[in-house]
Design an enzyme around this catalytic site. Sequence first.
Site, PDB file in Angstrom:
ATOM      1  N   GLU A 132      53.237  81.248  33.832  1.00 29.64           N
ATOM      2  CA  GLU A 132      51.717  80.602  33.396  1.00 29.64           C
ATOM      3  C   GLU A 132      50.830  81.323  33.806  1.00 29.64           C
ATOM      4  O   GLU A 132      50.182  82.192  34.654  1.00 29.64           O
ATOM      5  CB  GLU A 132      51.904  79.583  34.377  1.00 29.64           C
ATOM      6  CG  GLU A 132      50.820  78.634  34.648  1.00 29.64           C
ATOM      7  CD  GLU A 132      50.486  77.648  35.914  1.00 29.64           C
ATOM      8  OE1 GLU A 132      52.372  77.853  36.279  1.00 29.64           O
ATOM      9  OE2 GLU A 132      49.894  77.142  35.843  1.00 29.64           O
ATOM     10  N   ARG A 175      55.283  65.263  52.946  1.00 32.11           N
ATOM     11  CA  ARG A 175      55.237  65.953  52.290  1.00 32.11           C
ATOM     12  C   ARG A 175      57.156  65.560  51.745  1.00 32.11           C
ATOM     13  O   ARG A 175      57.221  65.182  50.711  1.00 32.11           O
ATOM     14  CB  ARG A 175      55.187  67.533  52.439  1.00 32.11           C
ATOM     15  CG  ARG A 175      54.038  68.407  52.459  1.00 32.11           C
ATOM     16  CD  ARG A 175      53.577  69.278  52.714  1.00 32.11           C
ATOM     17  NE  ARG A 175      54.441  70.477  54.230  1.00 32.11           N
ATOM     18  CZ  ARG A 175      53.646  70.390  54.657  1.00 32.11           C
ATOM     19  NH1 ARG A 175      52.232  70.202  55.292  1.00 32.11           N
ATOM     20  NH2 ARG A 175      54.523  71.582  56.007  1.00 32.11           N
ATOM     21  N   LYS A 219      53.074  78.076  29.802  1.00 30.15           N
ATOM     22  CA  LYS A 219      52.770  77.560  30.023  1.00 30.15           C
ATOM     23  C   LYS A 219      51.627  77.042  30.225  1.00 30.15           C
ATOM     24  O   LYS A 219      50.905  78.141  30.991  1.00 30.15           O
ATOM     25  CB  LYS A 219      53.575  76.756  31.731  1.00 30.15           C
ATOM     26  CG  LYS A 219      52.744  75.979  32.526  1.00 30.15           C
ATOM     27  CD  LYS A 219      53.676  75.319  33.732  1.00 30.15           C
ATOM     28  CE  LYS A 219      52.221  74.106  34.759  1.00 30.15           C
ATOM     29  NZ  LYS A 219      53.476  73.791  35.354  1.00 30.15           N
ATOM     30  N   LYS A 266      59.081  79.428  38.075  1.00 21.00           N
ATOM     31  CA  LYS A 266      57.366  79.600  38.014  1.00 21.00           C
ATOM     32  C   LYS A 266      56.751  80.809  38.811  1.00 21.00           C
ATOM     33  O   LYS A 266      57.204  80.411  39.766  1.00 21.00           O
ATOM     34  CB  LYS A 266      57.203  77.910  37.862  1.00 21.00           C
ATOM     35  CG  LYS A 266      55.599  78.514  37.083  1.00 21.00           C
ATOM     36  CD  LYS A 266      54.630  76.804  37.763  1.00 21.00           C
ATOM     37  CE  LYS A 266      54.127  77.695  38.407  1.00 21.00           C
ATOM     38  NZ  LYS A 266      53.424  76.140  39.306  1.00 21.00           N
TER      39      LYS A 266
HETATM   40  P1  13P Z   1      48.582  70.826  37.003  1.00 20.65           P
HETATM   41  O1  13P Z   1      49.421  69.895  35.999  1.00 20.65           O
HETATM   42  O2  13P Z   1      47.747  70.116  38.114  1.00 20.65           O
HETATM   43  O3  13P Z   1      47.408  71.608  35.814  1.00 20.65           O
HETATM   44  O4  13P Z   1      49.608  71.316  38.060  1.00 20.65           O
HETATM   45  C1  13P Z   1      50.103  72.299  37.039  1.00 20.65           C
HETATM   46  C2  13P Z   1      50.935  73.321  37.879  1.00 20.65           C
HETATM   47  O5  13P Z   1      52.073  73.415  38.114  1.00 20.65           O
HETATM   48  C3  13P Z   1      49.982  74.460  38.035  1.00 20.65           C
HETATM   49  O6  13P Z   1      50.480  75.812  38.554  1.00 20.65           O
END
Ligand code: 13P
Length: 342
Positions: free
Chosen positions: A177, A46, A219, A136
């Site tokens: 998000e 990772r 987001k 986030k």
């Molecule tokens: P994806 O662009 O693969 O949807 O991932 C964005 C993300 O940060 C999900 O939490």
Amino acid sequence: MNLQQLESTARELVPGGKGILAADESTGTVTKRFNAVDIESTEENRRAYREMLFTTPGIGEYLSGVILFDETIRQKASDGTPLLEVIERQGIIPGIKVDKSTVPLPLSPDEKYTQGLDGLRDRLEEYREMGARFTKWRAVITIGDSIPTVNCIESNARALALFAAFSQEAGLVPIVEPEVLIDGDHSIERSDEVNEWTLRSTFNALYEQGVHLEGALLKPNMVISGKDSPEQASIEEVARYTIKCMLRSVPAAVPGIVFLSGGQSDVSATEHLNAMNNAMYGNLPWEISFSWARALQGKPMEIWGGDSSNAKEAQKVFHHRARMASTARYGTYSEDMEDQAA
Ligand code: 13P
């Protein structure tokens, strides 16, 4: 709370031609993605994979920010430089995912609730000292028979608002998000309805929590047909529905909307982002940008395959995807650009 600093960081994350790389997959999620392309998910793999992404030459031209996971923000590149510093040297702002993933929503097991508020103030303090400048939190809304429920939307909106308030208090710009999943066979109209409901509830909660919208980013998912719907909306329809939904639900004070890719293919996500900016660039109250994991990382991860001798080739493909996303920020992307690169 220094409002001016929050505002300027939020704006720095959405400049013309740049977007965000979401490299904040939890160990569980990255393990799933690695396994799908036969990479063993060890801590070293990772680390090496993320080092490969962050050291891609010239990537700072297309990326304003990178979102990290807790494990990654503590790791170092092979020459001993902290990965966070590797990102900063590319002129990119480091951020951190601070939610603790989802659990089934109590009494509604087909829905999700995102946890992670306990102890958040202390964790934010630590991340800020380490050098993170934004955060986030992902909430998940599922479309299905009789779902989402009002308790799912409201409890997730409340958690997002508390997360955003804690972040701003710590001097960190929150990326809020609320992801409405594309899983299911629903129509684009249903996606529109659920996205609008989710966004209105989220912004209502942010208002009630006193969150400073000029120092936060949204987001969301694009408004799109369910993945298994027999009727797939065209690129232009997705762009039109998405912009209309955002205009109805997102206050103009928010500096930027950084869409997730949510399981769309890399080219589809790029085409949709491009269509929105092509129609509206400079004529919307917010920047229309990207914060992608899969749409930027899918191919590079496959090519890297856990073998450092593939790193250069993987970086080339990653650089290309980021450049394509960057052109979509201006609405000047075309499919020929994919062919030329191939
Ligand atoms: P994806 O662009 O693969 O949807 O991932 C964005 C993300 O940060 C999900 O939490």
